[in-house]
Enzyme design. Structure first.
Site, PDB file in Angstrom:
ATOM      1  N   LYS A   1     -73.097   5.593  35.508  1.00 42.27           N
ATOM      2  CA  LYS A   1     -72.155   4.637  36.092  1.00 42.27           C
ATOM      3  C   LYS A   1     -70.723   5.098  35.820  1.00 42.27           C
ATOM      4  O   LYS A   1     -70.355   5.335  34.677  1.00 42.27           O
ATOM      5  CB  LYS A   1     -72.363   3.239  35.496  1.00 42.27           C
ATOM      6  CG  LYS A   1     -71.407   2.189  36.053  1.00 42.27           C
ATOM      7  CD  LYS A   1     -71.816   0.787  35.649  1.00 42.27           C
ATOM      8  CE  LYS A   1     -71.230   0.322  34.339  1.00 42.27           C
ATOM      9  NZ  LYS A   1     -69.785  -0.003  34.380  1.00 42.27           N
TER      10      LYS A   1
ATOM     11  N   ASP B   1     -68.987   1.887  40.135  1.00 42.05           N
ATOM     12  CA  ASP B   1     -68.787   0.471  39.776  1.00 42.05           C
ATOM     13  C   ASP B   1     -67.322   0.094  39.980  1.00 42.05           C
ATOM     14  O   ASP B   1     -66.567  -0.022  39.018  1.00 42.05           O
ATOM     15  CB  ASP B   1     -69.214   0.313  38.304  1.00 42.05           C
ATOM     16  CG  ASP B   1     -69.088  -1.100  37.777  1.00 42.05           C
ATOM     17  OD1 ASP B   1     -69.037  -2.041  38.591  1.00 42.05           O
ATOM     18  OD2 ASP B   1     -69.042  -1.255  36.545  1.00 42.05           O
ATOM     19  N   LEU B   2     -66.933  -0.072  41.240  1.00 48.16           N
ATOM     20  CA  LEU B   2     -65.523  -0.346  41.548  1.00 48.16           C
ATOM     21  C   LEU B   2     -65.279  -1.826  41.837  1.00 48.16           C
ATOM     22  O   LEU B   2     -64.127  -2.250  41.988  1.00 48.16           O
ATOM     23  CB  LEU B   2     -65.062   0.516  42.733  1.00 48.16           C
ATOM     24  CG  LEU B   2     -65.133   2.030  42.483  1.00 48.16           C
ATOM     25  CD1 LEU B   2     -64.639   2.803  43.705  1.00 48.16           C
ATOM     26  CD2 LEU B   2     -64.318   2.421  41.249  1.00 48.16           C
ATOM     27  N   LYS B   3     -66.327  -2.607  41.985  1.00 56.79           N
ATOM     28  CA  LYS B   3     -66.225  -4.071  42.165  1.00 56.79           C
ATOM     29  C   LYS B   3     -65.144  -4.464  43.173  1.00 56.79           C
ATOM     30  O   LYS B   3     -64.212  -5.211  42.846  1.00 56.79           O
ATOM     31  CB  LYS B   3     -65.943  -4.755  40.819  1.00 56.79           C
ATOM     32  CG  LYS B   3     -67.048  -4.577  39.782  1.00 56.79           C
ATOM     33  CD  LYS B   3     -66.804  -5.477  38.571  1.00 56.79           C
ATOM     34  CE  LYS B   3     -67.863  -5.358  37.502  1.00 56.79           C
ATOM     35  NZ  LYS B   3     -67.813  -4.080  36.744  1.00 56.79           N
TER      36      LYS B   3
ATOM     37  N   HIS C   1     -63.103  -6.333  46.005  1.00 56.56           N
ATOM     38  CA  HIS C   1     -62.942  -7.760  46.350  1.00 56.56           C
ATOM     39  C   HIS C   1     -61.642  -7.865  47.134  1.00 56.56           C
ATOM     40  O   HIS C   1     -60.559  -7.945  46.557  1.00 56.56           O
ATOM     41  CB  HIS C   1     -62.888  -8.591  45.059  1.00 56.56           C
ATOM     42  CG  HIS C   1     -62.903 -10.071  45.283  1.00 56.56           C
ATOM     43  ND1 HIS C   1     -63.039 -10.973  44.253  1.00 56.56           N
ATOM     44  CD2 HIS C   1     -62.821 -10.809  46.412  1.00 56.56           C
ATOM     45  CE1 HIS C   1     -63.030 -12.207  44.740  1.00 56.56           C
ATOM     46  NE2 HIS C   1     -62.887 -12.124  46.046  1.00 56.56           N
ATOM     47  N   ASP C   2     -61.750  -7.813  48.480  1.00 59.10           N
ATOM     48  CA  ASP C   2     -60.547  -7.845  49.314  1.00 59.10           C
ATOM     49  C   ASP C   2     -60.946  -8.377  50.694  1.00 59.10           C
ATOM     50  O   ASP C   2     -62.091  -8.792  50.889  1.00 59.10           O
ATOM     51  CB  ASP C   2     -59.944  -6.421  49.389  1.00 59.10           C
ATOM     52  CG  ASP C   2     -58.427  -6.452  49.574  1.00 59.10           C
ATOM     53  OD1 ASP C   2     -57.949  -7.225  50.438  1.00 59.10           O
ATOM     54  OD2 ASP C   2     -57.730  -5.714  48.860  1.00 59.10           O
ATOM     55  N   ILE C   3     -60.036  -8.340  51.640  1.00 60.22           N
ATOM     56  CA  ILE C   3     -60.394  -8.820  52.977  1.00 60.22           C
ATOM     57  C   ILE C   3     -61.421  -7.856  53.584  1.00 60.22           C
ATOM     58  O   ILE C   3     -61.474  -6.674  53.214  1.00 60.22           O
ATOM     59  CB  ILE C   3     -59.159  -8.965  53.902  1.00 60.22           C
ATOM     60  CG1 ILE C   3     -58.444  -7.623  54.066  1.00 60.22           C
ATOM     61  CG2 ILE C   3     -58.201 -10.029  53.368  1.00 60.22           C
ATOM     62  CD1 ILE C   3     -57.399  -7.630  55.172  1.00 60.22           C
ATOM     63  N   PRO C   4     -62.252  -8.357  54.512  1.00 63.88           N
ATOM     64  CA  PRO C   4     -63.340  -7.521  55.045  1.00 63.88           C
ATOM     65  C   PRO C   4     -62.875  -6.175  55.586  1.00 63.88           C
ATOM     66  O   PRO C   4     -63.516  -5.150  55.326  1.00 63.88           O
ATOM     67  CB  PRO C   4     -63.930  -8.407  56.162  1.00 63.88           C
ATOM     68  CG  PRO C   4     -63.652  -9.798  55.710  1.00 63.88           C
ATOM     69  CD  PRO C   4     -62.318  -9.753  55.023  1.00 63.88           C
TER      70      PRO C   4
ATOM     71  N   THR D   1     -60.321  -4.284  54.776  1.00 64.48           N
ATOM     72  CA  THR D   1     -59.956  -3.361  53.697  1.00 64.48           C
ATOM     73  C   THR D   1     -61.193  -2.842  52.979  1.00 64.48           C
ATOM     74  O   THR D   1     -61.293  -1.656  52.644  1.00 64.48           O
ATOM     75  CB  THR D   1     -58.997  -4.061  52.709  1.00 64.48           C
ATOM     76  OG1 THR D   1     -57.846  -4.474  53.438  1.00 64.48           O
ATOM     77  CG2 THR D   1     -58.585  -3.149  51.580  1.00 64.48           C
TER      78      THR D   1
ATOM     79  N   THR E   1     -70.330 -11.258  33.419  1.00 64.60           N
ATOM     80  CA  THR E   1     -70.987 -11.739  32.196  1.00 64.60           C
ATOM     81  C   THR E   1     -69.980 -12.381  31.234  1.00 64.60           C
ATOM     82  O   THR E   1     -70.353 -13.124  30.356  1.00 64.60           O
ATOM     83  CB  THR E   1     -71.688 -10.577  31.459  1.00 64.60           C
ATOM     84  OG1 THR E   1     -70.687  -9.606  31.130  1.00 64.60           O
ATOM     85  CG2 THR E   1     -72.745  -9.928  32.311  1.00 64.60           C
TER      86      THR E   1
ATOM     87  N   GLY F   1     -74.250   1.456  27.855  1.00 64.49           N
ATOM     88  CA  GLY F   1     -73.097   2.301  27.578  1.00 64.49           C
ATOM     89  C   GLY F   1     -73.088   2.775  26.151  1.00 64.49           C
ATOM     90  O   GLY F   1     -73.747   3.756  25.779  1.00 64.49           O
ATOM     91  N   ARG F   2     -72.325   2.065  25.318  1.00 61.45           N
ATOM     92  CA  ARG F   2     -72.025   2.531  23.962  1.00 61.45           C
ATOM     93  C   ARG F   2     -73.219   2.885  23.077  1.00 61.45           C
ATOM     94  O   ARG F   2     -73.124   3.849  22.311  1.00 61.45           O
ATOM     95  CB  ARG F   2     -71.108   1.521  23.282  1.00 61.45           C
ATOM     96  CG  ARG F   2     -69.713   1.544  23.884  1.00 61.45           C
ATOM     97  CD  ARG F   2     -68.917   0.318  23.529  1.00 61.45           C
ATOM     98  NE  ARG F   2     -69.469  -0.882  24.151  1.00 61.45           N
ATOM     99  CZ  ARG F   2     -69.014  -2.097  23.934  1.00 61.45           C
ATOM    100  NH1 ARG F   2     -68.015  -2.294  23.101  1.00 61.45           N
ATOM    101  NH2 ARG F   2     -69.564  -3.120  24.561  1.00 61.45           N
TER     102      ARG F   2
END
Ligand code: C5P
Length: 221
Positions: A32, A56-58, A60-63, A65, A112, A201-202
């Protein structure tokens, strides 16, 4: 991607990421790459790892974009990429329509880090209800899967088709310290509760032998 272990390369440079990836090798089904490494090193970070990548860029913008961003990611051919389900139906549908060929589009349900009081503060229902609603929306919009907390696996399983991907972070091996996790779930518990993939991860990347740590987790599964 039959190996369900996704190792989070939460490091700030390509050198560190590729060294870790080499040590871990095919003990990881995928790696990831999140905002830290992508913002620091750009698309070269993805190109430098010779293995499937969960980007994993998540978004969240207008459709529009989000759709254009999906097209910009096409040359990188990530195995998985994600957006926030909270972006709504039109945004999810735009992401599905323009995702790179062969890439699984995942929707993040509820972070989370958000508990019921924090959700209420932004006008959202308690986590269980919000996750159920958002996972259903992700299914309807044609997403390939979701990212959810271990505590929400049962809620997602109840609304997801059998072939839906369910990726969960917040995993701690049975013999490992919990770091800041109030209640980490073990790899085996997460898979039993319905996860198709776990993100670790860690416990792996900070181990003295990351390859051995990854293999030990696979054996736990
Ligand atoms: O805690 P760990 O180092 O295993 O985290 C791996 C990844 O999982 C991180 O990149 C983080 O984005 C995500 N994570 C999460 N929720 C948690 C713990 C980690 O989304 N409770």
């Amino acid at each position: 991607m039959s190996n369900p272990l996704i190792v989070a390369l939460d490091v700030p440079s390509i050198d560190e990421a590729s060294t870790l990836a080499k040590h871990i090798g095919d003990a990881a089904g995928a790696f990831k790459i999140g905002m830290e490494l992508f913002y620091a090193a750009g698309p070269d970070a993805v190109r430098s790892i010779d293995a499937p990548i969960f980007l994993d860029l998540k978004l969240h913008d207008i459709p529009t974009t989000v759709a254009r961003s999906m097209r910009a990611l096409a040359p990188l051919r990530p195995a998985m990429v994600n957006v926030h389900a909270l972006g709504g139906r039109a945004m999810l549908e735009a992401a599905v329509a323009d995702k790179p060929e062969g890439t699984a589009l995942l929707a993040v349900t509820i972070l989370t880090s958000l508990h019921d009081a924090a959700l209420a503060e932004i006008g959202l229902p308690p986590a269980q209800d919000a996750v159920s609603l958002l996972a259903t929306l992700a299914v309807d919009a044609g997403c390939d899967g979701v990212v959810c907390a271990p505590a929400d696996l049962e809620t997602v399983r109840a609304v997801a088709p059998d072939d839906f991907l369910i990726v969960t972070p917040g995993i701690r091996p049975a013999d490992h310290s919990q770091d800041e996790h109030a209640r980490g779930t073990t790899p085996a518990e997460a898979m039993k509760a319905g996860a198709t993939h776990i993100v670790v991860g860690r416990p792996i990347t900070r181990a003295t032998d990351p390859g051995a740590a990854a293999r030990a987790i696979l054996e736990e599964l």
